[in-house]
Design a protein around this motif. Structure first.
Motif, PDB file in Angstrom:
ATOM      1  N   THR A  37     -10.773 -20.678  96.173  1.00  0.00           N
ATOM      2  CA  THR A  37     -10.201 -21.548  97.189  1.00  0.00           C
ATOM      3  C   THR A  37     -10.804 -22.938  97.085  1.00  0.00           C
ATOM      4  O   THR A  37     -12.027 -23.082  96.970  1.00  0.00           O
ATOM      5  N   LEU A  38      -9.931 -23.957  97.115  1.00  0.00           N
ATOM      6  CA  LEU A  38     -10.343 -25.350  97.202  1.00  0.00           C
ATOM      7  C   LEU A  38     -10.448 -25.692  98.682  1.00  0.00           C
ATOM      8  O   LEU A  38      -9.447 -25.678  99.400  1.00  0.00           O
ATOM      9  N   LEU A  39     -11.650 -25.979  99.137  1.00  0.00           N
ATOM     10  CA  LEU A  39     -11.923 -26.200 100.555  1.00  0.00           C
ATOM     11  C   LEU A  39     -12.408 -27.623 100.774  1.00  0.00           C
ATOM     12  O   LEU A  39     -13.253 -28.116 100.018  1.00  0.00           O
ATOM     13  N   GLY A  40     -11.885 -28.267 101.801  1.00  0.00           N
ATOM     14  CA  GLY A  40     -12.369 -29.600 102.125  1.00  0.00           C
ATOM     15  C   GLY A  40     -11.584 -30.181 103.277  1.00  0.00           C
ATOM     16  O   GLY A  40     -10.520 -29.677 103.655  1.00  0.00           O
ATOM     17  N   PRO A  41     -12.084 -31.263 103.876  1.00  0.00           N
ATOM     18  CA  PRO A  41     -11.353 -31.910 104.967  1.00  0.00           C
ATOM     19  C   PRO A  41     -10.133 -32.653 104.449  1.00  0.00           C
ATOM     20  O   PRO A  41      -9.927 -32.774 103.234  1.00  0.00           O
ATOM     21  N   GLU A 186      -4.573  -5.714  94.441  1.00  0.00           N
ATOM     22  CA  GLU A 186      -3.594  -4.800  93.864  1.00  0.00           C
ATOM     23  C   GLU A 186      -3.019  -5.325  92.553  1.00  0.00           C
ATOM     24  O   GLU A 186      -2.845  -4.573  91.589  1.00  0.00           O
ATOM     25  N   LEU A 187      -2.723  -6.627  92.501  1.00  0.00           N
ATOM     26  CA  LEU A 187      -2.036  -7.186  91.337  1.00  0.00           C
ATOM     27  C   LEU A 187      -2.994  -7.728  90.270  1.00  0.00           C
ATOM     28  O   LEU A 187      -2.635  -7.783  89.098  1.00  0.00           O
ATOM     29  N   GLY A 188      -4.182  -8.180  90.690  1.00  0.00           N
ATOM     30  CA  GLY A 188      -5.126  -8.737  89.728  1.00  0.00           C
ATOM     31  C   GLY A 188      -4.751 -10.119  89.214  1.00  0.00           C
ATOM     32  O   GLY A 188      -5.338 -10.621  88.255  1.00  0.00           O
ATOM     33  N   THR A 189      -3.769 -10.764  89.847  1.00  0.00           N
ATOM     34  CA  THR A 189      -3.349 -12.109  89.461  1.00  0.00           C
ATOM     35  C   THR A 189      -4.406 -13.120  89.898  1.00  0.00           C
ATOM     36  O   THR A 189      -5.049 -12.950  90.935  1.00  0.00           O
ATOM     37  N   THR A 190      -4.611 -14.161  89.117  1.00  0.00           N
ATOM     38  CA  THR A 190      -5.513 -15.241  89.519  1.00  0.00           C
ATOM     39  C   THR A 190      -4.885 -16.015  90.666  1.00  0.00           C
ATOM     40  O   THR A 190      -3.755 -16.491  90.557  1.00  0.00           O
ATOM     41  N   PHE A 191      -5.606 -16.121  91.790  1.00  0.00           N
ATOM     42  CA  PHE A 191      -5.145 -16.874  92.951  1.00  0.00           C
ATOM     43  C   PHE A 191      -5.987 -18.137  93.086  1.00  0.00           C
ATOM     44  O   PHE A 191      -7.226 -18.079  93.009  1.00  0.00           O
ATOM     45  N   VAL A 192      -5.318 -19.267  93.308  1.00  0.00           N
ATOM     46  CA  VAL A 192      -6.007 -20.512  93.656  1.00  0.00           C
ATOM     47  C   VAL A 192      -5.356 -21.035  94.929  1.00  0.00           C
ATOM     48  O   VAL A 192      -4.159 -21.313  94.943  1.00  0.00           O
ATOM     49  N   ALA A 193      -6.136 -21.149  96.007  1.00  0.00           N
ATOM     50  CA  ALA A 193      -5.606 -21.571  97.308  1.00  0.00           C
ATOM     51  C   ALA A 193      -6.251 -22.867  97.750  1.00  0.00           C
ATOM     52  O   ALA A 193      -7.348 -23.222  97.304  1.00  0.00           O
ATOM     53  N   VAL A 194      -5.563 -23.560  98.642  1.00  0.00           N
ATOM     54  CA  VAL A 194      -6.081 -24.777  99.279  1.00  0.00           C
ATOM     55  C   VAL A 194      -6.128 -24.533 100.778  1.00  0.00           C
ATOM     56  O   VAL A 194      -5.179 -23.995 101.360  1.00  0.00           O
ATOM     57  N   THR A 195      -7.234 -24.915 101.412  1.00  0.00           N
ATOM     58  CA  THR A 195      -7.317 -24.839 102.865  1.00  0.00           C
ATOM     59  C   THR A 195      -8.384 -25.804 103.350  1.00  0.00           C
ATOM     60  O   THR A 195      -9.286 -26.192 102.599  1.00  0.00           O
ATOM     61  N   HIS A 196      -8.286 -26.197 104.624  1.00  0.00           N
ATOM     62  CA  HIS A 196      -9.352 -26.957 105.271  1.00  0.00           C
ATOM     63  C   HIS A 196     -10.110 -26.058 106.250  1.00  0.00           C
ATOM     64  O   HIS A 196     -11.040 -26.508 106.906  1.00  0.00           O
ATOM     65  N   ASN A 197      -9.709 -24.776 106.323  1.00  0.00           N
ATOM     66  CA  ASN A 197     -10.277 -23.828 107.282  1.00  0.00           C
ATOM     67  C   ASN A 197     -11.426 -23.069 106.629  1.00  0.00           C
ATOM     68  O   ASN A 197     -11.209 -22.259 105.723  1.00  0.00           O
ATOM     69  N   GLN A 198     -12.653 -23.306 107.097  1.00  0.00           N
ATOM     70  CA  GLN A 198     -13.823 -22.693 106.452  1.00  0.00           C
ATOM     71  C   GLN A 198     -13.805 -21.174 106.551  1.00  0.00           C
ATOM     72  O   GLN A 198     -14.096 -20.471 105.574  1.00  0.00           O
ATOM     73  N   GLU A 200     -11.314 -19.165 106.834  1.00  0.00           N
ATOM     74  CA  GLU A 200     -10.276 -18.659 105.937  1.00  0.00           C
ATOM     75  C   GLU A 200     -10.778 -18.602 104.500  1.00  0.00           C
ATOM     76  O   GLU A 200     -10.617 -17.602 103.795  1.00  0.00           O
ATOM     77  N   ALA A 201     -11.418 -19.676 104.047  1.00  0.00           N
ATOM     78  CA  ALA A 201     -11.921 -19.735 102.677  1.00  0.00           C
ATOM     79  C   ALA A 201     -13.020 -18.694 102.445  1.00  0.00           C
ATOM     80  O   ALA A 201     -13.027 -17.996 101.423  1.00  0.00           O
ATOM     81  N   LEU A 202     -13.935 -18.573 103.386  1.00  0.00           N
ATOM     82  CA  LEU A 202     -15.054 -17.641 103.210  1.00  0.00           C
ATOM     83  C   LEU A 202     -14.593 -16.195 103.226  1.00  0.00           C
ATOM     84  O   LEU A 202     -15.123 -15.360 102.486  1.00  0.00           O
ATOM     85  N   SER A 203     -13.606 -15.879 104.053  1.00  0.00           N
ATOM     86  CA  SER A 203     -13.196 -14.481 104.196  1.00  0.00           C
ATOM     87  C   SER A 203     -12.302 -14.008 103.050  1.00  0.00           C
ATOM     88  O   SER A 203     -12.310 -12.827 102.712  1.00  0.00           O
ATOM     89  N   MET A 204     -11.524 -14.917 102.427  1.00  0.00           N
ATOM     90  CA  MET A 204     -10.553 -14.490 101.420  1.00  0.00           C
ATOM     91  C   MET A 204     -11.075 -14.555  99.991  1.00  0.00           C
ATOM     92  O   MET A 204     -10.648 -13.785  99.139  1.00  0.00           O
ATOM     93  N   SER A 205     -11.983 -15.461  99.702  1.00  0.00           N
ATOM     94  CA  SER A 205     -12.213 -15.890  98.319  1.00  0.00           C
ATOM     95  C   SER A 205     -13.341 -15.147  97.634  1.00  0.00           C
ATOM     96  O   SER A 205     -14.312 -14.715  98.267  1.00  0.00           O
ATOM     97  N   THR A 206     -13.225 -15.048  96.304  1.00  0.00           N
ATOM     98  CA  THR A 206     -14.372 -14.612  95.507  1.00  0.00           C
ATOM     99  C   THR A 206     -15.301 -15.784  95.221  1.00  0.00           C
ATOM    100  O   THR A 206     -16.512 -15.627  95.151  1.00  0.00           O
TER     101      THR A 206
END
Length: 365
Positions: A37-41, A186-198, A200-206
């Protein structure tokens, strides 16, 4: 990270919009199969960086590699990636199934195969039996799932998610966080997400890449970012932290003095250089108040300014004599009656919960 382990590799990415430099020399490797996850304001460059990965923007400088192939000038429709945009962009005149099958139809996949793959993907996202539903009559969470299914059904190597949970209420946001984690596993696909919500980023990401003013501030696992911030920005932005300022006496461990109170610092960020003033970061939930402070190595007495009640937690807001504030977060209880503002309270915390940072720490790229 070894370069041959990277699904996506960014080298020295710079992006200018006229006189504005939105991304400033970002280099980053994204591992195959991870959830980064790309995290920032707002204005930190995270969405611009995602659009560069997806081929919707071309960098002003630098190169983009997918599996070591240079795709810097390759348009979005020729990259092995798929994007879920913030506005979802579902076709309102189509059924759910027609929306999901759209990318397969463009790729001239036979109708029977399109139907089979669309129904399978709807099952994966928890919408089994929705193939014939009107896409214009779905709830917010259902629309999110359809957009995910439409992007995943074309079997991309990388799924790019641009603020995927924006606009959802808190309960639905939490449910969709769990769904994204399940689908990723389940799918093993590479996920790249953007959020400003800390959270959200901490709970979802590797792993999480924190951006600040177009630069990488730190990249690491959620635990690394929370427990071992490299600079003041990350300590303050990821979660919440008390940032205490004062002169430091070098030693093992170093001691920072705040308004005449000395606190030992059990952890030290790499950027600190044994000189002058510094900042010490202490998480509010690590601080003990009143009788709980007894026996804590770092202790002092502070004036209570206010108490904020949030159901399961109480946040005490205290102040040092020099005006610096301190927050302590305690578990609330039915029988817990907080003291009145103005009370002098003993507070304390562990040496290992005190992380020394350089004052005004430079962003590390």
């Amino acid at each position: 990270m070894a370069e041959d382990a990277a699904e996506i590799r960014l080298e020295g990415i710079v992006k200018r919009f006229g006189p504005i430099e939105a991304v400033r020399g970002v280099s980053l490797g994204i591992r195959r199969g991870e959830f980064l996850t790309l995290l920032g304001p707002s204005g930190s460059g995270k969405s611009t960086l995602l659009h560069i990965m997806g081929g919707f923007e071309v960098p002003s400088e630098g190169r983009v590699y997918f599996l070591e192939q240079d795709v810097t000038g390759v348009p979005a429709n020729r990259r092995p990636s798929s994007t879920v945009f913030q506005d979802l962009a579902l076709f309102p005149h189509m059924t759910v199934g027609q929306n999901v099958e759209y990318g397969l139809r463009i790729r001239k996949v036979p109708p029977d195969e399109r139907r089979r793959r669309a129904e399978r993907m709807l099952e994966v996202v928890g919408l089994e039996g929705f193939h014939g539903r009107d896409a214009n009559k779905l709830s917010g969470g259902q629309r999110q799932r359809v957009a995910l299914a439409r992007s995943l059904v074309v079997e991309p190597s990388v799924l790019l998610l641009d603020e995927p949970l924006t606009g959802l209420d808190e309960l639905l946001r939490q449910q969709m966080q769990e769904e994204l984690k399940r689908i990723h596993a389940e799918l093993g696909t590479t996920f790249v997400a953007v959020t400003h919500n800390q959270e959200e980023a901490l709970s979802m990401s590797t792993r999480v890449a924190v951006l600040h003013e177009g630069r990488l501030a730190q990249v690491g696992t959620p635990r690394e970012l929370y427990e071992e911030p490299l600079n003041v920005f990350v300590a303050d932005f990821v979660g919440s932290a008390n940032l205490l300022r004062g002169p430091v006496e070098p030693g093992k461990p170093p001691i920072i003095t705040v308004a005449g109170a000395a606190f030992r610092c059990g952890r030290i960020a790499p950027g600190w250089r044994n000189a002058g003033e510094a900042m010490a970061a202490v998480r509010p939930e690590r601080i003990r108040v009143g009788p709980g402070a007894a026996g804590q190595p770092n202790r002092c007495r502070l004036r209570l300014e206010s108490v904020a009640y949030s159901g399961s937690m109480l946040e005490y807001r205290l102040r040092f004599a020099d005006g610096q504030g301190l927050r302590a977060r305690l578990i609330s209880g039915r029988d817990v009656e907080p003291p009145a503002p103005g009370a002098e309270l003993e507070v304390g915390w562990a040496v290992e919960d005190t992380r020394l940072l350089p004052k005004g720490a430079a962003i590390r790229n």
